[in-house]
Design a protein around this motif. Structure first.
Motif, mmCIF file in Angstrom:
data_model
loop_
_atom_site.group_PDB
_atom_site.id
_atom_site.type_symbol
_atom_site.label_atom_id
_atom_site.label_comp_id
_atom_site.label_asym_id
_atom_site.label_seq_id
_atom_site.Cartn_x
_atom_site.Cartn_y
_atom_site.Cartn_z
ATOM 1 N N ASN A 73 26.102 -17.765 18.407
ATOM 2 C CA ASN A 73 27.574 -17.791 17.999
ATOM 3 C C ASN A 73 27.410 -16.968 16.340
ATOM 4 O O ASN A 73 28.569 -16.632 15.865
ATOM 5 N N VAL A 74 26.523 -16.420 16.082
ATOM 6 C CA VAL A 74 26.219 -15.708 14.783
ATOM 7 C C VAL A 74 25.428 -14.424 15.072
ATOM 8 O O VAL A 74 26.000 -13.288 14.907
ATOM 9 N N LEU A 75 24.487 -14.428 15.751
ATOM 10 C CA LEU A 75 23.669 -13.140 16.490
ATOM 11 C C LEU A 75 23.792 -13.439 17.804
ATOM 12 O O LEU A 75 23.687 -12.122 18.344
ATOM 13 N N ILE A 76 23.893 -14.314 18.616
ATOM 14 C CA ILE A 76 24.018 -14.345 20.241
ATOM 15 C C ILE A 76 25.072 -15.243 20.364
ATOM 16 O O ILE A 76 25.309 -16.202 20.047
ATOM 17 N N GLU A 77 25.854 -14.659 21.418
ATOM 18 C CA GLU A 77 27.324 -15.697 21.734
ATOM 19 C C GLU A 77 26.662 -16.770 22.498
ATOM 20 O O GLU A 77 25.637 -16.606 23.465
#
Length: 206
Positions: free
Chosen positions: A12-16
Motif C-alpha cells: 500500500n506504499v509501492l504496491i497495492e
C-alpha cells in the motif's frame, strides 16, 4: 539531525495490497465478509510474514477450515493477483531519491515465499540499497525489535531515518524510536513530504 536514509514500506506504499478487494471480485462481497468474519486471514498472513512456509501455512489453514478451503488456497495460488498493481508515483520518487544518491531502503512485512514471487514481478523491489524483509528477520512491524535491527544494520540512529508506512501502528512504533515518519495515505502527500524535507525538488517529485 540530517536525514541520511529514506525507508519505504511496500504494501500500500509501492504496491497495492487489498486482499478483500481481490476476494470481492472472486466470490462476491457478501461471501468475502462472511469468510473474513470467521477467519483471521491477516493473522494467517502474519505467520507467513514472520518466516512461516508460504504454501504450508495457507494449505494448513485450508485443511482446518474445509468449508472455505478453496478460497483460502487462493491466498497462495493466486497471491500475485492480490498484490497489484504498483503505485507509479511512489516508484518514481523512490527512483528519484536513488538517482540523487540518497540511500533508499525497504522495511516490509513480507514472507520469504511471497518475496520470491514479488521480486521478479516488480523490478523496483530489487533496487533498494537494502531490503529489510520480515520473513528473513523473524520479526514483524510494529514490534520494536525490527526497527532496532534496521538501525543496527545501517549503523544509523532513528533520527537519521525518514520512514513511510500506511499503517499508523507501524509509524507510531518507529516514531517512538526517534525516526522521522510519514503516515502514507497516498503518493502525492509522500512526494510533498520529500520536497519539504529538501530531499527532492518539485520537478523531481513528479
Amino acid at each position: 539531525m540530517t536525514i541520511k536514509a529514506v525507508i519505504f514500506d511496500i504494501g500500500n506504499v509501492l504496491i497495492e495490497w487489498q486482499p478483500e478487494r481481490y476476494y470481492d471480485a472472486r466470490i462476491g462481497e457478501d461471501r468475502r465478509r462472511a469468510m473474513f468474519a470467521q477467519l483471521d486471514l491477516h493473522g494467517m498472513n502474519d505467520v507467513i510474514d514472520r518466516g512461516g512456509d508460504f504454501r504450508g501455512t495457507v494449505y494448513d489453514w485450508a485443511e482446518k477450515t474445509p468449508e472455505w478451503g478453496e478460497e483460502i488456497r487462493l491466498w497462495h495460488d493466486d497471491w500475485l493477483e492480490m498484490a497489484k498493481p504498483a503505485i507509479p508515483r511512489s516508484v518514481r520518487v523512490m527512483r528519484a531519491l536513488r538517482a540523487k544518491g540518497t540511500p533508499v531502503h525497504a522495511l516490509t512485512n513480507f514472507g520469504i515465499g511471497t518475496w520470491e514471487i514479488a521480486t521478479p514481478a516488480y523490478d523496483f523491489l530489487n533496487e533498494f540499497d537494502q531490503a529489510f524483509v520480515s520473513g528473513h528477520m523473524g520479526v514483524i512491524k510494529p514490534e520494536p525489535e525490527i526497527y532496532q535491527q534496521v538501525e543496527t544494520q545501517l549503523g544509523l540512529p532513528g533520527q537519521a531515518l525518514l520512514f513511510t508506512d500506511d499503517r499508523a501502528d507501524n509509524i507510531a512504533a518507529a516514531a517512538a524510536r526517534g525516526w522521522h515518519t510519514h503516515h502514507f495515505t497516498g503518493p502525492d502527500g509522500w512526494a510533498q513530504r520529500l520536497v519539504a524535507e529538501g530531499l527532492l525538488t518539485e520537478s523531481e517529485a513528479q
